[in-house]
Design an enzyme around this catalytic site. Structure first.
Site, PDB file in Angstrom:
ATOM      1  N   ASN A  76       0.831  -1.202   0.000  1.00  0.00           N
ATOM      2  CA  ASN A  76       0.000   0.000   0.000  1.00  0.00           C
ATOM      3  C   ASN A  76       0.868   1.255   0.000  1.00  0.00           C
ATOM      4  O   ASN A  76       1.987   1.265   0.520  1.00  0.00           O
ATOM      5  CB  ASN A  76      -1.021   0.015   1.152  1.00  0.00           C
ATOM      6  CG  ASN A  76      -0.423  -0.136   2.529  1.00  0.00           C
ATOM      7  OD1 ASN A  76       0.623  -0.727   2.696  1.00  0.00           O
ATOM      8  ND2 ASN A  76      -1.103   0.393   3.521  1.00  0.00           N
ATOM      9  N   CYS A 136      -4.325   0.710  -2.327  1.00  0.00           N
ATOM     10  CA  CYS A 136      -4.123  -0.548  -1.611  1.00  0.00           C
ATOM     11  C   CYS A 136      -3.058  -1.415  -2.293  1.00  0.00           C
ATOM     12  O   CYS A 136      -2.855  -1.319  -3.514  1.00  0.00           O
ATOM     13  CB  CYS A 136      -5.419  -1.351  -1.585  1.00  0.00           C
ATOM     14  SG  CYS A 136      -6.734  -0.631  -0.618  1.00  0.00           S
ATOM     15  N   GLU A 173      -3.210  -4.538  -3.016  1.00  0.00           N
ATOM     16  CA  GLU A 173      -3.757  -5.456  -4.022  1.00  0.00           C
ATOM     17  C   GLU A 173      -3.846  -4.788  -5.389  1.00  0.00           C
ATOM     18  O   GLU A 173      -3.544  -5.388  -6.418  1.00  0.00           O
ATOM     19  CB  GLU A 173      -5.167  -5.919  -3.624  1.00  0.00           C
ATOM     20  CG  GLU A 173      -5.225  -6.719  -2.342  1.00  0.00           C
ATOM     21  CD  GLU A 173      -5.453  -5.862  -1.108  1.00  0.00           C
ATOM     22  OE1 GLU A 173      -4.861  -4.758  -1.023  1.00  0.00           O
ATOM     23  OE2 GLU A 173      -6.203  -6.286  -0.231  1.00  0.00           O
ATOM     24  N   CYS A 192     -10.924  -3.129  -4.090  1.00  0.00           N
ATOM     25  CA  CYS A 192      -9.968  -4.102  -4.649  1.00  0.00           C
ATOM     26  C   CYS A 192     -10.693  -5.344  -5.156  1.00  0.00           C
ATOM     27  O   CYS A 192     -10.311  -5.919  -6.174  1.00  0.00           O
ATOM     28  CB  CYS A 192      -8.924  -4.479  -3.603  1.00  0.00           C
ATOM     29  SG  CYS A 192      -7.773  -3.140  -3.263  1.00  0.00           S
TER      30      CYS A 192
END
Ligand code: THU
Length: 132
Positions: free
Chosen positions: A42, A53, A55, A93
């Site tokens: 992140n 984020c 991801e 996400c």
């Protein structure tokens, strides 16, 4: 690449998290169908919404490198003294990952206690255009 190795890759990526505002460091490792791993952490910004984020950093890095087919994403995230707790992807996400594989495996936890989910189960009735 085992689930354990992918969790370890996410833990390694977490070390590069830039999270001075939340102090919640996250790492993600995304496995492609042909065995490559793209990782992300992140990244926060002082205005808050500009942050991203782990991801999505991993996903967008992979997509920008030409990848389109993904098998599994590993996510690890915690504050200083909470190592090993599961960290689930946020809704934004989940939607971004859903774009590429509605059946993506999502794994989290610690190397010795890995929880496994299927994206569709944790993002039911996700938006994919018109209709169900
Ligand atoms: N965060 C992630 O990177 N991934 C998640 O799945 C949950 C939240 C980040 C966003 C923010 O930088 C920090 O964790 C606290 O919410």
């Amino acid at each position: 690449m085992t689930d354990r190795q992918l969790i370890e890759a996410a833990m390694a990526a977490r070390k590069n998290a830039y999270a001075p505002y939340s102090d919640f460091a996250v790492g993600a490792a995304l496995l492609t169908e042909d065995g490559k791993v793209y990782s992300g952490s992140n990244v926060e910004c002082v205005n808050y919404p500009s942050g991203c984020c782990a991801e999505r950093v991993a996903l967008y890095t992979a997509v920008a490198a030409g990848e389109r087919k993904f098998k599994t994403i590993a996510v690890t995230g915690w504050k200083r003294d909470e190592a090993g707790k599961p960290c689930m992807p946020c809704g934004m996400c989940r939607q971004a990952l859903y774009e590429f594989n509605t059946e993506l495996r999502v794994i989290t936890g610690s190397p010795d206690d890995i929880k496994v989910f299927i994206l569709r189960d944790i993002f039911p009735y996700g938006f994919g255009g018109y209709g169900l």
